[in-house]
Design a protein around this motif. Structure first.
Motif, mmCIF file in Angstrom:
data_model
loop_
_atom_site.group_PDB
_atom_site.id
_atom_site.type_symbol
_atom_site.label_atom_id
_atom_site.label_comp_id
_atom_site.label_asym_id
_atom_site.label_seq_id
_atom_site.Cartn_x
_atom_site.Cartn_y
_atom_site.Cartn_z
ATOM 1 N N ASP A 49 0.828 -1.206 0.000
ATOM 2 C CA ASP A 49 0.000 0.000 0.000
ATOM 3 C C ASP A 49 0.866 1.262 0.000
ATOM 4 O OD1 ASP A 49 -2.711 0.981 0.071
ATOM 5 O OD2 ASP A 49 -2.295 1.697 2.084
ATOM 6 N N LYS A 59 -6.905 4.613 7.743
ATOM 7 C CA LYS A 59 -7.381 3.496 6.928
ATOM 8 C C LYS A 59 -6.193 2.649 6.473
ATOM 9 C CE LYS A 59 -11.432 5.973 5.150
ATOM 10 N NZ LYS A 59 -12.135 6.440 3.909
ATOM 11 N N ARG A 90 -6.284 -5.901 1.214
ATOM 12 C CA ARG A 90 -6.942 -4.626 0.910
ATOM 13 C C ARG A 90 -5.896 -3.501 0.880
ATOM 14 N NH1 ARG A 90 -12.458 -5.058 1.344
ATOM 15 N NH2 ARG A 90 -13.258 -6.867 2.473
ATOM 16 N N PRO A 92 -6.004 0.425 0.431
ATOM 17 C CA PRO A 92 -6.843 1.635 0.306
ATOM 18 C C PRO A 92 -6.085 2.890 -0.123
ATOM 19 C CG PRO A 92 -6.344 1.222 2.593
ATOM 20 C CD PRO A 92 -5.718 0.090 1.820
ATOM 21 N N ARG A 97 -10.837 1.530 -4.421
ATOM 22 C CA ARG A 97 -10.334 0.523 -3.491
ATOM 23 C C ARG A 97 -9.748 -0.660 -4.255
ATOM 24 N NH1 ARG A 97 -13.680 -1.439 1.792
ATOM 25 N NH2 ARG A 97 -11.906 -2.242 2.958
ATOM 26 N N SER A 99 -7.595 -4.284 -4.169
ATOM 27 C CA SER A 99 -7.245 -5.421 -3.328
ATOM 28 C C SER A 99 -6.699 -6.536 -4.198
ATOM 29 C CB SER A 99 -8.457 -5.910 -2.520
ATOM 30 O OG SER A 99 -9.521 -6.266 -3.382
#
Length: 319
Positions: A49, A59, A90, A92, A97, A99
Motif C-alpha cells: 500500500d 485506513k 486490501r 486503500p 479501493r 485489493s
C-alpha cells in the motif's frame, strides 16, 4: 533436616511459578505462530500500500487468509477431502479501493449463500478416490487484482478482477450486486457474476435472495442461483435453498432448511435432488479456528440414487 536459607527461598519461588502442561505449551506455540503469520500478512499489505501511494493512518491496509479442509461422505461416493484457500489483501491507498485476491474463486461466488457447500454442488470424485490433487491445485491457484467501486446513486456495488487461474488461464471477472430494503424486516438482493478466461471461456452465475429478519439474531432466507459454465463442455445448473439461521454469542451459527436443485438442458429445467439439511458452525479451541459440520438427506435422480444420509465437515483457520 534444616534447609539453608537460600534453599528455602528457591523452593518458595519455584512453588509460586505456574505449572504449564505439555498441552498448554503446545497451544501457546500455536497461538504464537498464528499471531506471527497474521502480523506478517498485515506488514506485507502495508508495504504494498505504501508503494502504491500515500497511506492513510486512519485506513491502514489489511490482509485476511482463510485455510479450509472440506470433508464429505455419503454411502454412494464414500469419503473425500478437499483443501481450499482464500486470501484477500486490501490496499486503500488508491482512490478506488484496490485489493489482491488469491485462492478458490467459488468461495466468493457462494459468499452470500452459506449453505451451498453440500455435495450436490460439486461433481463427485471417482469411486474410491478420496482426494483429487489436480482439482485442488487448479481451484486454489488463482491470483487477481480487484477494483471495488459502486454507483452510489443507484446503490450498486461492483468488483472487477483481472488475473490468472489454474496456472495459465488469464481471465477477467465482473460482479455487480444491488440490495433493496423494502422495510425493516424484508429485503431483496440480486448479484450477477461474469468471468471470461482464455482457457475456461464463459462462466456466468446469478444469485438472488429474499431475506426476512425476525430479530437481530435470527432470519429466514431463500437463496436461488443459476450457474452456467462453458469449459469444453457446456453445463448449466440451478439450485434453491430455503433456510432459517440463528446467530449465537461466540461466533456460533445454526442453519436448517431444505435445498433443491438440478440441471438446465436446452432451456428445460429438471429437478435432480431435494432434501433437508442442518449445519452448525462454531470456534473450537481458539477464536480463529472453526468447525462446521453438516448433516443432509439428499437424493440424485440423475445417478438413480435414492435419498440417503450425507455428512460434511469443514475445518477452517482464519488469519
Amino acid at each position: 533436616m534444616k534447609y539453608p536459607l537460600f534453599k528455602l527461598s528457591a523452593i518458595g519461588i519455584l512453588s509460586s511459578l505456574p505449572v504449564l502442561s505439555w498441552a498448554e505449551t503446545e497451544q501457546s506455540m500455536v497461538d504464537k505462530q498464528h499471531s506471527n503469520l497474521k502480523s506478517t500478512l498485515h506488514a506485507w499489505a502495508n508495504s504494498i500500500d505504501n508503494w502504491l501511494g500515500e497511506p492513510d493512518p486512519n485506513k491502514p491496509a489489511s490482509a485476511t487468509l482463510r485455510i479450509m479442509l472440506d470433508n464429505q461422505w455419503n454411502r454412494y461416493d464414500g469419503y473425500s477431502i478437499k483443501p481450499r484457500v482464500r486470501a484477500k489483501v486490501r490496499l486503500p491507498a488508491l482512490k478506488r479501493r484496490l485489493s489482491i485476491v488469491i485462492g478458490d474463486e467459488d468461495l466468493d461466488n457462494q459468499a452470500q449463500d452459506k449453505n451451498q457447500i453440500s455435495p450436490n454442488y460439486r461433481e463427485p470424485l471417482e469411486r474410491n478416490k478420496r482426494y483429487d490433487r489436480r482439482q485442488a491445485r487448479n481451484d486454489n491457484s488463482s491470483l487477481a487484482l480487484r477494483w471495488s467501486d459502486g454507483i452510489k446513486n443507484w446503490g450498486i456495488d461492483t468488483d472487477f478482477d483481472i488475473g490468472i487461474r489454474s496456472g495459465a488461464d488469464i481471465f477477467a471477472r465482473l460482479k455487480v450486486s444491488k440490495e433493496w430494503k423494502h422495510n425493516e424486516t424484508y429485503s431483496t438482493r440480486l448479484e450477477q457474476i461474469y468471468r471470461y478466461g482464455l482457457n475456461s471461456k464463459h462462466y456466468l452465475r446469478t444469485n438472488f435472495e429474499n431475506k426476512f429478519v425476525q430479530n437481530e439474531n435470527t432470519f429466514i432466507n431463500n437463496h436461488t442461483y443459476i450457474d452456467y459454465r462453458n469449459d469444453l463442455v457446456e453445463t448449466s445448473i440451478w439450485g434453491n435453498s430455503l433456510y432459517r439461521e440463528h446467530n449465537f454469542a461466540g461466533y456460533k451459527r445454526l442453519n436448517y432448511g431444505v435445498s433443491i436443485g438440478g440441471d438446465i438442458d436446452k432451456k428445460r429445467v429438471s429437478l435432480n435432488y431435494y432434501g433437508p439439511f442442518v449445519t452448525w458452525r462454531q470456534p473450537i479451541l481458539r477464536e480463529w479456528l472453526f468447525v462446521q459440520p453438516e448433516v443432509n438427506f439428499y437424493n440424485n435422480r440423475k445417478l438413480e440414487r435414492k435419498h440417503t444420509l450425507g455428512a460434511f465437515l469443514r475445518l477452517e483457520a482464519v488469519f
